[in-house]
Design a protein around this motif. Structure first.
Motif, mmCIF file in Angstrom:
data_model
loop_
_atom_site.group_PDB
_atom_site.id
_atom_site.type_symbol
_atom_site.label_atom_id
_atom_site.label_comp_id
_atom_site.label_asym_id
_atom_site.label_seq_id
_atom_site.Cartn_x
_atom_site.Cartn_y
_atom_site.Cartn_z
ATOM 1 N N THR A 116 0.865 -1.176 0.000
ATOM 2 C CA THR A 116 0.000 0.000 0.000
ATOM 3 C C THR A 116 0.900 1.223 0.000
ATOM 4 O O THR A 116 1.340 1.683 1.058
ATOM 5 C CB THR A 116 -0.920 0.016 1.235
ATOM 6 O OG1 THR A 116 -1.651 -1.207 1.294
ATOM 7 C CG2 THR A 116 -1.906 1.185 1.151
ATOM 8 N N THR A 118 0.231 4.303 -0.744
ATOM 9 C CA THR A 118 -0.399 5.582 -0.454
ATOM 10 C C THR A 118 -1.143 5.546 0.880
ATOM 11 O O THR A 118 -1.568 4.497 1.351
ATOM 12 C CB THR A 118 -1.405 5.969 -1.558
ATOM 13 O OG1 THR A 118 -2.396 4.940 -1.671
ATOM 14 C CG2 THR A 118 -0.709 6.136 -2.895
ATOM 15 N N ARG A 119 -1.297 6.713 1.470
ATOM 16 C CA ARG A 119 -2.158 6.877 2.652
ATOM 17 C C ARG A 119 -3.037 8.090 2.400
ATOM 18 O O ARG A 119 -2.547 9.207 2.253
ATOM 19 C CB ARG A 119 -1.332 7.066 3.918
ATOM 20 C CG ARG A 119 -2.192 7.255 5.176
ATOM 21 C CD ARG A 119 -1.380 7.067 6.441
ATOM 22 N NE ARG A 119 -0.399 8.113 6.665
ATOM 23 C CZ ARG A 119 -0.679 9.275 7.289
ATOM 24 N NH1 ARG A 119 -1.910 9.531 7.703
ATOM 25 N NH2 ARG A 119 0.275 10.171 7.477
ATOM 26 N N GLU A 158 5.598 11.237 2.472
ATOM 27 C CA GLU A 158 5.591 11.478 3.912
ATOM 28 C C GLU A 158 6.830 12.261 4.311
ATOM 29 O O GLU A 158 6.772 13.170 5.118
ATOM 30 C CB GLU A 158 5.539 10.144 4.666
ATOM 31 C CG GLU A 158 4.183 9.484 4.672
ATOM 32 C CD GLU A 158 4.160 8.208 5.470
ATOM 33 O OE1 GLU A 158 3.110 7.907 6.077
ATOM 34 O OE2 GLU A 158 5.168 7.489 5.491
ATOM 35 N N ARG A 171 5.727 6.406 2.556
ATOM 36 C CA ARG A 171 4.579 6.329 1.656
ATOM 37 C C ARG A 171 4.196 7.701 1.103
ATOM 38 O O ARG A 171 4.734 8.712 1.521
ATOM 39 C CB ARG A 171 3.377 5.713 2.388
ATOM 40 C CG ARG A 171 3.592 4.249 2.765
ATOM 41 C CD ARG A 171 2.306 3.608 3.242
ATOM 42 N NE ARG A 171 1.807 4.191 4.473
ATOM 43 C CZ ARG A 171 0.640 3.883 5.039
ATOM 44 N NH1 ARG A 171 -0.155 3.009 4.450
ATOM 45 N NH2 ARG A 171 0.263 4.446 6.173
ATOM 46 N N LEU A 173 1.401 10.577 0.781
ATOM 47 C CA LEU A 173 0.195 11.107 1.398
ATOM 48 C C LEU A 173 -0.682 11.690 0.294
ATOM 49 O O LEU A 173 -0.213 12.462 -0.543
ATOM 50 C CB LEU A 173 0.543 12.198 2.407
ATOM 51 C CG LEU A 173 1.408 11.767 3.593
ATOM 52 C CD1 LEU A 173 1.783 12.981 4.436
ATOM 53 C CD2 LEU A 173 0.686 10.731 4.446
ATOM 54 N N SER A 264 -7.702 5.584 -2.698
ATOM 55 C CA SER A 264 -8.194 5.306 -1.354
ATOM 56 C C SER A 264 -8.485 3.838 -1.107
ATOM 57 O O SER A 264 -8.736 3.428 0.037
ATOM 58 C CB SER A 264 -9.454 6.135 -1.070
ATOM 59 O OG SER A 264 -10.582 5.604 -1.773
ATOM 60 N N THR A 266 -7.911 -0.372 -1.018
ATOM 61 C CA THR A 266 -6.860 -1.305 -0.611
ATOM 62 C C THR A 266 -6.417 -2.146 -1.803
ATOM 63 O O THR A 266 -7.256 -2.734 -2.488
ATOM 64 C CB THR A 266 -7.362 -2.244 0.501
ATOM 65 O OG1 THR A 266 -7.805 -1.452 1.604
ATOM 66 C CG2 THR A 266 -6.278 -3.206 0.944
#
Length: 267
Positions: A116, A118-119, A158, A171, A173, A264, A266
């Motif tokens: 993953t 991205t956050r 990040e 990651r 953001l 957004s 998963t």
């Protein structure tokens, strides 16, 4: 302690701080090639998660990766932005490495699990950003006023320092508003002006099928750029022609919303 200039000169092999976290890569992934051709991990990282504006390629099928490399080599995949540096570098790199090397790279990245990268941060205003010459943004170290998103999507690593140090836990953001996520979800289901839902080809969970790559959890800047490239025919060949109708049915606002929503999800 290394200076920024020293870090900038490190090869991906020298920045591979976590060699136990991935299989042993072939040379094309970590070591510069003939005439200093960039290795794959220079941009896509050794675990395939990529970085801001650069796709994560871990777990993509070998044949899909080879198809894209062939498109770069042949000129079937270019950028709708004539001066976009990333696509130009990818074309040069794909042509510099031998077919044997490219097959080794594709097999290596296809064997890796998707992560993953991205956050998503749901907010109405993003931090102050600065534009980097490669086309991606990072949070302004001097701070500054936030700016309303107003239907846009903003993204940044990040930590810029950790990004250039090769920290694989760093990651992206993604700042996106609730309204944008809602619109993006609706467009995924309806297909927008083109009338073809994304799930028709990319799977009910948007994690890819035999004919289309996974979209869930991908970098929004990269996704938006590909939709623009496809609708302008800058990207053609293979199954891309199946995407031209749906892409042309999306407005600029739609493309932003779809890219933000997909980020957004998963992987």
């Amino acid at each position: 302690m290394l200076t920024a200039a020293q870090v900038d000169k490190l090869t991906p092999a020298e920045k591979d701080w976590f060699p136990q976290s991935h299989p042993i890569p072939p040379p094309v992934v970590l070591v510069p090639g003939k005439d200093q051709a960039p290795p794959c991990a220079e941009c896509h990282t050794v675990n395939g998660q990529g970085m801001v504006g650069i796709p994560d390629i871990a777990g993509l099928p070998v044949n899909y990766l080879l198809e894209q490399l062939a498109a770069f080599r042949s000129g079937a995949r270019i950028s709708a932005l004539p001066h976009y540096l990333g696509t130009g570098l990818m074309i040069t790199t794909a042509r510099a490495w031998s077919p044997t090397d490219l097959k080794a790279a594709a097999a290596y990245y296809a064997s890796l699990p998707r992560r993953t990268p991205t956050r998503v941060v749901e907010t109405e205003a993003a931090p102050s950003m600065r534009l980097e010459r490669w086309g991606w943004t990072y949070r302004d170290p001097a701070g500054g006023a936030t700016h309303p998103l107003d239907g846009s999507v903003a993204e940044a690593p990040e930590s810029v320092n950790r990004l250039f140090m090769g920290d694989l836990s760093n990651r992206q953001l993604v700042y996106v508003s609730h309204a944008t996520l809602t619109l993006g979800a609706a467009l995924i289901r309806s297909g927008g002006g083109g009338g073809q839902p994304c799930t028709a080809c990319h799977g009910a969970d948007l994690r890819g099928t035999a004919v289309a790559p996974p979209l869930a959890g991908r970098d929004p800047g990269y996704l938006a750029r590909q939709l623009w490239d496809i609708r302008s025919s800058a990207r053609s060949g293979g199954n891309v022609k199946l995407m031209q109708g749906p892409a042309r049915g999306l407005t600029t606002h739609d493309i932003t919303a779809v890219a933000g929503y997909l980020a957004s999800l998963t992987p």
